[in-house]
Write a protein that holds these residues in place. Structure first.
Motif, PDB file in Angstrom:
ATOM      1  N   VAL A 119      27.264  29.285  -3.959  1.00 58.87           N
ATOM      2  CA  VAL A 119      26.334  29.498  -2.845  1.00 58.87           C
ATOM      3  C   VAL A 119      26.844  30.227  -1.686  1.00 58.87           C
ATOM      4  O   VAL A 119      28.049  29.993  -1.721  1.00 58.87           O
ATOM      5  CB  VAL A 119      25.368  28.407  -2.569  1.00 58.87           C
ATOM      6  CG1 VAL A 119      24.638  27.595  -3.624  1.00 58.87           C
ATOM      7  CG2 VAL A 119      26.401  27.295  -2.162  1.00 58.87           C
ATOM      8  N   SER A 120      26.297  30.986  -1.145  1.00 56.41           N
ATOM      9  CA  SER A 120      26.704  31.644   0.153  1.00 56.41           C
ATOM     10  C   SER A 120      26.943  30.463   1.137  1.00 56.41           C
ATOM     11  O   SER A 120      26.223  29.655   1.344  1.00 56.41           O
ATOM     12  CB  SER A 120      25.794  32.675   0.559  1.00 56.41           C
ATOM     13  OG  SER A 120      25.719  33.726  -0.535  1.00 56.41           O
ATOM     14  N   GLY A 121      27.924  30.857   1.987  1.00 55.42           N
ATOM     15  CA  GLY A 121      28.076  30.027   3.129  1.00 55.42           C
ATOM     16  C   GLY A 121      29.577  29.258   3.256  1.00 55.42           C
ATOM     17  O   GLY A 121      30.210  29.575   2.107  1.00 55.42           O
ATOM     18  N   LYS A 122      29.590  28.367   3.801  1.00 54.63           N
ATOM     19  CA  LYS A 122      30.828  27.665   3.902  1.00 54.63           C
ATOM     20  C   LYS A 122      31.088  26.796   2.812  1.00 54.63           C
ATOM     21  O   LYS A 122      30.153  26.303   2.178  1.00 54.63           O
ATOM     22  CB  LYS A 122      31.049  26.811   5.244  1.00 54.63           C
ATOM     23  CG  LYS A 122      31.025  27.693   6.641  1.00 54.63           C
ATOM     24  CD  LYS A 122      30.922  26.628   7.762  1.00 54.63           C
ATOM     25  CE  LYS A 122      31.053  27.482   9.086  1.00 54.63           C
ATOM     26  NZ  LYS A 122      31.354  26.700  10.146  1.00 54.63           N
TER      27      LYS A 122
ATOM     28  N   PRO B 267      30.386  34.348  -4.100  1.00 53.83           N
ATOM     29  CA  PRO B 267      30.076  32.821  -4.545  1.00 53.83           C
ATOM     30  C   PRO B 267      30.814  32.477  -5.394  1.00 53.83           C
ATOM     31  O   PRO B 267      31.147  33.233  -6.567  1.00 53.83           O
ATOM     32  CB  PRO B 267      28.444  33.160  -4.676  1.00 53.83           C
ATOM     33  CG  PRO B 267      27.952  34.283  -4.438  1.00 53.83           C
ATOM     34  CD  PRO B 267      29.146  35.301  -4.415  1.00 53.83           C
TER      35      PRO B 267
ATOM     36  N   ASN C 241      25.314  45.456  -3.711  1.00 53.33           N
ATOM     37  CA  ASN C 241      24.682  44.583  -4.621  1.00 53.33           C
ATOM     38  C   ASN C 241      24.161  45.152  -5.690  1.00 53.33           C
ATOM     39  O   ASN C 241      23.319  44.533  -6.528  1.00 53.33           O
ATOM     40  CB  ASN C 241      23.530  43.629  -3.748  1.00 53.33           C
ATOM     41  CG  ASN C 241      23.897  42.698  -2.980  1.00 53.33           C
ATOM     42  OD1 ASN C 241      25.326  42.313  -2.837  1.00 53.33           O
ATOM     43  ND2 ASN C 241      23.184  42.449  -1.900  1.00 53.33           N
TER      44      ASN C 241
ATOM     45  N   ARG D 299      26.635  43.629 -10.265  1.00 53.30           N
ATOM     46  CA  ARG D 299      26.612  42.045 -10.178  1.00 53.30           C
ATOM     47  C   ARG D 299      27.374  41.521 -11.161  1.00 53.30           C
ATOM     48  O   ARG D 299      27.069  41.854 -12.347  1.00 53.30           O
ATOM     49  CB  ARG D 299      25.395  41.182 -10.108  1.00 53.30           C
ATOM     50  CG  ARG D 299      24.317  41.456  -8.808  1.00 53.30           C
ATOM     51  CD  ARG D 299      22.984  41.069  -9.038  1.00 53.30           C
ATOM     52  NE  ARG D 299      21.968  41.484  -7.928  1.00 53.30           N
ATOM     53  CZ  ARG D 299      21.736  40.746  -6.860  1.00 53.30           C
ATOM     54  NH1 ARG D 299      22.300  39.549  -6.788  1.00 53.30           N
ATOM     55  NH2 ARG D 299      20.936  41.283  -5.988  1.00 53.30           N
TER      56      ARG D 299
ATOM     57  N   ARG E  82      34.040  35.492   1.663  1.00 50.97           N
ATOM     58  CA  ARG E  82      32.975  36.534   2.424  1.00 50.97           C
ATOM     59  C   ARG E  82      31.432  36.413   2.153  1.00 50.97           C
ATOM     60  O   ARG E  82      31.031  35.265   1.777  1.00 50.97           O
ATOM     61  CB  ARG E  82      33.468  37.822   2.044  1.00 50.97           C
ATOM     62  CG  ARG E  82      34.880  38.182   2.926  1.00 50.97           C
ATOM     63  CD  ARG E  82      35.359  39.419   2.686  1.00 50.97           C
ATOM     64  NE  ARG E  82      36.677  39.868   2.976  1.00 50.97           N
ATOM     65  CZ  ARG E  82      37.425  40.840   3.029  1.00 50.97           C
ATOM     66  NH1 ARG E  82      36.898  42.072   2.405  1.00 50.97           N
ATOM     67  NH2 ARG E  82      38.579  40.997   3.457  1.00 50.97           N
ATOM     68  N   SER E  83      30.770  37.325   2.012  1.00 49.28           N
ATOM     69  CA  SER E  83      29.425  37.032   1.641  1.00 49.28           C
ATOM     70  C   SER E  83      29.170  37.602   0.110  1.00 49.28           C
ATOM     71  O   SER E  83      28.001  37.494  -0.251  1.00 49.28           O
ATOM     72  CB  SER E  83      28.586  38.079   2.522  1.00 49.28           C
ATOM     73  OG  SER E  83      28.573  39.292   2.652  1.00 49.28           O
ATOM     74  N   ASN E  84      30.179  38.149  -0.476  1.00 59.55           N
ATOM     75  CA  ASN E  84      29.851  38.883  -1.638  1.00 59.55           C
ATOM     76  C   ASN E  84      30.393  38.121  -2.954  1.00 59.55           C
ATOM     77  O   ASN E  84      30.382  38.996  -4.025  1.00 59.55           O
ATOM     78  CB  ASN E  84      30.001  40.339  -1.613  1.00 59.55           C
ATOM     79  CG  ASN E  84      31.683  40.438  -1.506  1.00 59.55           C
ATOM     80  OD1 ASN E  84      32.351  39.752  -1.027  1.00 59.55           O
ATOM     81  ND2 ASN E  84      32.176  41.815  -2.154  1.00 59.55           N
TER      82      ASN E  84
ATOM     83  N   SER F 240      31.604  30.508  -0.754  1.00 58.96           N
ATOM     84  CA  SER F 240      31.584  31.932  -0.967  1.00 58.96           C
ATOM     85  C   SER F 240      32.880  32.573  -0.201  1.00 58.96           C
ATOM     86  O   SER F 240      32.912  32.032   0.763  1.00 58.96           O
ATOM     87  CB  SER F 240      30.313  32.647  -0.553  1.00 58.96           C
ATOM     88  OG  SER F 240      30.099  32.648   0.684  1.00 58.96           O
TER      89      SER F 240
ATOM     90  N   LYS G  97      29.421  40.607  -6.085  1.00 54.70           N
ATOM     91  CA  LYS G  97      28.678  41.629  -5.919  1.00 54.70           C
ATOM     92  C   LYS G  97      29.221  42.586  -5.214  1.00 54.70           C
ATOM     93  O   LYS G  97      30.041  42.689  -4.258  1.00 54.70           O
ATOM     94  CB  LYS G  97      27.293  41.285  -5.005  1.00 54.70           C
ATOM     95  CG  LYS G  97      26.550  40.119  -5.778  1.00 54.70           C
ATOM     96  CD  LYS G  97      25.513  39.548  -4.718  1.00 54.70           C
ATOM     97  CE  LYS G  97      25.036  38.306  -5.289  1.00 54.70           C
ATOM     98  NZ  LYS G  97      23.890  37.803  -4.147  1.00 54.70           N
TER      99      LYS G  97
END
Length: 993
Positions: free
Chosen positions: A247-250, A325, A360, A363, A321-323, A319, A356
């Motif tokens: 999942v995205s995030g810390k 996970p 995006n 994928r 960075r953001s891309n 994740s 991604k």
């Protein structure tokens, strides 16, 4: 002058006042507003500091506040009926802190996105019948094999474990299966990888090599419109398993540990040592009386134990960075069986990356799973021996059989006492003197690319490359002094098997909204390549000292099959109310000749979203209402031998060579074959209604289905000389299944502190064989169900116009006292003779009705869960009593004295009456599978990090049934040497940080 006491008092009071002032100055205040997606206030929402006792409600303006909160890191949650739950983290500083929430209205149940074959779709737009079960609804407790997570959860699905062995195999039936001689197992697909079918040497259940803790959802595809996209492998349904992803995030870390103690829930009720002595003294002869011992041995207590298990799992998800996970997990399970020496150890690891790229547009989903399992298999022959062995005898005595007591007789050839071949072996010796171990390593996974083409973003290209490989090996060692193998001076065997399956799939998907005509189209077209290869090694069987007892004809075998597929699907939606779908798949299999190699499997479906019609759209009582109709054809090839359409020859074993001169040559025997053998195919009609009321608080579905399978494989008689046998396995059979499925889920109570969710599912299914022969012969039958104690005798059969596996028995006659009369049966055909022609078809092990019930009660931090299941109309043949409950067994004329079930006292048969319907019992039951209680203890660290949940669970809580055997839930319906399912007590912790 102020005395010392007064001074000290004033100073203490002043210090306390200063401390309170400083404390107040360092407290925090949290306030904010809760609104919906349009900015309107949401009054009455519950706002809670998760893990704390603090909770409040929003005002009419949507405002909330918390005063005098200790500064630190908190997670704040907002809960409101009709909206998605929302959580946010905040690091509270001393003074004022603001945190606002925007809630999203919950989409109706039919707007939920679910997984389908080669894609996803909104539940309300489905034209086929499927059910999804997510991780929060899984069975609780210590679950060692994934399929047990959804037992009792899905209408139309029956999951029956083979017993209480660690990682025991299960029989999974979706709408009762569709075959008699081929496989009835559903196709199981994990993250796009079809799992290999069949056994893996060295493990009780191949599915137990998958860690249940890694699974996010099960989606069960039931009707042909949902499954036809999988073509020739889908007649028995399809189960899609989706594992947990990053999942995205810390990064978030989860650790769970469950530790359990298992006990025998129920044993076979047998005669005690004193009852045996009393019976032998009354009914036996002098030699039998003299053979009685002085011990009081409960042999079942001697072979069973309390068993400990520990299941530990650690995962990290987040994740880069953001891309990118990711999720990484490891697990370790160590589970003892209640049968002594039974044990399974399993270590698992899983990796998921989902990067991604290109805004995006590209994928990539990478899934890798691996496991290593080590098993010690207890000798289950001890279960039957413990029922039968004389309880007046001790476990140990001084002798040459390892000092285990054994019934012996004098051998004139060896001039010594040898084990009596007509007596059971010492149950404890059977366990202690057999070392049966296995080790398996398995890995499966895939890499999947999904690319939205830049010149046409509605068009996606998807490439899926996967594999499923395993290696299992092990062996058995029995020492030379073991009474069970005294004639061969022990035994040493080995086994080894390697499986290497690969998958390559490519498809294009085009989705487009045609707003001018209020339409949407979703088109998929693809190609699949599936290569299944294994290698089975054959080894010498030797005695304990290495003397060769037998040598295999070949050192190894390499079964190999290949499947090539082309498939397509079109989903057309008009005005968001009328949905039409069509799929077609053509499969080519190497298991069939060129003339029959390809099969075509189409389906059609339509859905009417009645809720979207003007006459119902504004109705507040009805939140969802869909009508579904579908038809489709699916195929079956699993369970059909490779190259069975070609002439096959069997080479004789090396102990059966033929001598020409001084040389010994192997002999080859031809097997009967059918060049025109082909697919089994099943046509399914399905009608269903999906409904929801009161903003989704009540929801469910009703399905009615009819399945007709043709070209069933059946062994039929053929004229002598037309083939290499007078019996031939060929496609001649037909079978019908019809049924009704109903499910209902409801939120019975929902308020600030209390929530009660209930679920119920019901299934009615009736199967009937309609043809078994190439020419009309209503009396032809295919015998099934071999029983213990009567070699070559079968108690079940397939016959036209009856349920598969119907019991074929004599109709017992009873005396005035209600007891069965020995060898007195009804002359059903009226010819004055009681023979095999008087046996009739009576009941079946297949249940008429399946019921499942779930409940979850949440009160503040406490959660109570339970799952109950019921089968109604299933019957069991009590082979334990038919084999042991007779005078002939207790007072064996061949020497030994044996024990018997207490049912012996009721019937008091002298001889064994294997074929009497007296032993067919109604085994309908109600079971509570588990009862669990958990407490969300909240944060365990000062900064609010680390949320702890503590749980306690009982599995196999109770069974209500009129059947007096160990367990009424017997796979196959023949109760004999059944490994009891234990009652298990589990304590667990779950820690998130």
């Amino acid at each position: 002058m102020m005395n010392t006491f007064t001074l000290r008092s004033v100073m203490a009071i002043g210090f306390l006042m200063l401390l309170c002032t400083l404390t107040f100055a360092q407290t925090a205040r949290l306030h904010g507003r809760v609104v919906d997606s349009e900015g309107n206030a949401v009054p009455g929402a519950t706002v809670q500091l998760i893990g704390q006792q603090n909770a409040t409600s929003t005002s009419a303006e949507g405002v909330y506040s918390f005063n005098s909160v200790t500064p630190g890191l908190y997670k704040v949650g907002v809960f409101m009926i009709g909206y998605d739950q929302k959580e946010q983290n905040i690091n509270l500083a001393a003074g004022d802190n603001t945190l606002n929430f925007t809630l999203t209205a919950i989409a109706s149940g039919l707007d939920e996105v679910v997984v389908i074959g080669y894609g996803t779709q909104k539940k309300g737009e489905l034209t086929g019948s499927l059910t999804t079960v997510s991780s929060e609804d899984f069975q609780k407790g210590l679950i060692s094999s994934p399929e047990q997570l959804i037992a009792g959860k899905v209408a139309g699905v029956q999951i029956t474990s083979s017993g209480g062995q660690p990682g025991a195999s299960s029989t999974i039936r979706v709408r009762a299966g569709a075959s008699l001689n081929a496989s009835n197992d559903p196709l199981i697909v994990v993250d796009g990888v079809p799992l290999s079918t069949g056994a893996i040497s060295g493990v009780a259940n191949p599915l137990s090599l998958i860690n249940p803790n890694d699974i996010e959802t099960f989606t069960v595809l039931k009707d042909a419109n949902a499954t036809a996209i999988y073509g020739s492998r889908a007649s028995n349904g399809v189960i899609l398993i989706t594992t947990k992803k990053g999942v995205s995030g810390k990064p978030t870390v989860n650790f769970s540990s469950q530790n359990s103690l298992a006990q025998v829930a129920r044993k076979v009720d047998v005669l005690s040592a004193d009852q045996i002595r009393e019976y032998v003294h009354a009914e036996g002869n002098d030699a039998q009386r003299a053979a009685l011992g002085d011990a009081n041995t409960d042999w079942q207590d001697e072979i069973y134990r309390e068993a400990f298990a520990s299941d530990n799992n650690l995962s990290v998800a987040g994740s880069i960075r953001s891309n990118l996970p990711y999720r990484i997990s490891v697990g370790y399970l160590n589970q003892q069986g209640i049968l002594k020496r039974d044990r399974m150890e399993r270590t698992t690891a899983g990796i998921n990356f989902a990067p991604k790229f290109f805004d995006n547009s590209l994928r990539i989903d990478i899934n890798l799973k691996g496991s290593i399992s080590s098993s010690q298999f207890a000798n289950q022959d001890a279960i039957g021996a413990a029922i039968q062995f004389d309880p007046t005898k001790p476990v140990h005595t001084e002798n040459r059989f390892g000092n285990y007591y054994e019934w012996t007789q004098f051998n004139n050839d060896t001039k010594r006492e040898d084990p009596n071949p007509n007596a059971p072996r010492n149950p404890v010796a059977l366990i202690d003197l057999k070392d049966d171990h296995g080790k398996v390593s398995r890995s499966f996974g895939n890499i999947q690319f999904d690319y939205a083409l830049p010149f046409l973003p509605e068009l996606h290209a998807n490439l899926n490359l996967g594999y499923d490989v395993s290696r299992g090996e092990g062996g058995v060692f029995i020492p030379e002094f073991a009474a069970s193998h005294i004639n061969t001076l022990g035994e040493v065997t080995r086994y080894k098997k390697e499986i290497n399956n690969t998958v390559g799939e490519f498809y294009l998907n085009y989705t487009k909204d045609l707003t001018d005509i209020q339409s949407n189209i979703n088109v998929t077209a693809g190609y699949g390549y599936y290569d299944n290869r294994s290698k089975e090694y054959n080894f010498d069987r030797t005695s304990a000292d290495g003397t060769v007892l037998s040598t295999p004809a070949f050192p190894f075998d390499i079964p190999h099959s290949r499947l090539i597929s082309y498939y397509g699907r079109l989903i057309y939606t008009y005005s968001n109310k009328y949905i039409f779908s069509g799929t077609v798949r053509t499969d080519g299999s190497s298991r069939f000749s060129a003339e029959n190699r390809w099969g075509v499997f189409p389906s059609l479906g339509a859905t009417w979203r009645i809720k979207e019609e003007s006459f119902l759209k504004e109705n507040t009582a009805v939140s969802d209402l869909n009508l579904r109709l579908s038809y489709g054809v699916t195929g079956q090839q699993d369970g059909i031998a490779n190259f069975s359409y070609l002439p096959n020859y069997v080479r004789s074993v090396n102990e059966s060579l033929y001598q020409f001169g001084d040389t010994f040559y192997p002999m080859y025997t031809p097997l009967a074959y059918d060049r025109n053998i082909r697919w089994e195919s099943t046509a399914t009609y399905n009608g269903g209604i999906d409904y929801g009321f009161l903003d989704g608080r009540l929801s469910g579905s009703v399905d009615v289905y009819f399945k007709k399978t043709k070209d069933l494989l059946s062994t039929i008689p053929i004229p002598v000389g037309t083939n290499f046998s007078n019996l031939l396995l060929t496609n001649v059979g037909n079978m019908e299944n019809r049924g009704v499925e109903f499910s209902l889920n409801g939120a019975a109570i929902r308020n600030e502190d209390l929530r009660l969710d209930l679920g119920f599912n019901f299934t009615y299914n009736r199967s009937k064989v309609t043809n078994l022969t190439a020419v009309d012969d209503p009396n032809y039958l295919v015998e099934q169900g071999g029983i213990s104690g009567s070699t070559g005798n079968n108690i079940q059969a397939h016959v036209v116009n009856h349920v598969p596996y119907s019991y074929r028995v004599f109709k017992q006659v009873y005396g005035e006292d209600g007891r069965p009369l020995e060898e007195v049966y009804e002359d059903l055909n009226g010819d004055g003779i009681i023979n095999d022609n008087d046996r009739y078809f009576y009941k079946s092990p297949l249940p008429d009705y399946l019921l499942g019930f779930t409940a979850q009660l949440n009160y503040r931090k406490w959660t109570l869960n339970t799952v109950l299941r019921s089968n109604i109309g299933n019957y069991v043949y009590d082979n334990v009593s038919s084999n042991f409950a007779s005078r002939y067994n207790v007072l064996d004329p061949n020497g030994p004295i044996n024990n018997a079930p207490v049912t012996f006292l009721s019937a008091q048969f002298n001889q064994k009456q294997y074929n009497s319907d007296y032993y067919i019992h109604n085994a309908s039951f109600l079971k509570m599978d588990n009862l669990s209680l958990s407490y969300a203890a909240g944060s365990i660290l000062r900064n609010g990090v680390g949320r702890l949940t503590i749980s306690a669970n009982v599995q196999n809580v109770f069974v209500v049934s009129n059947y007096k055997g160990v367990d009424p839930e017997i796979n196959g319906g023949i109760d004999n040497r059944f490994y009891p399912r234990p009652r298990t007590y589990v304590l667990g912790i779950n820690l998130d940080f």
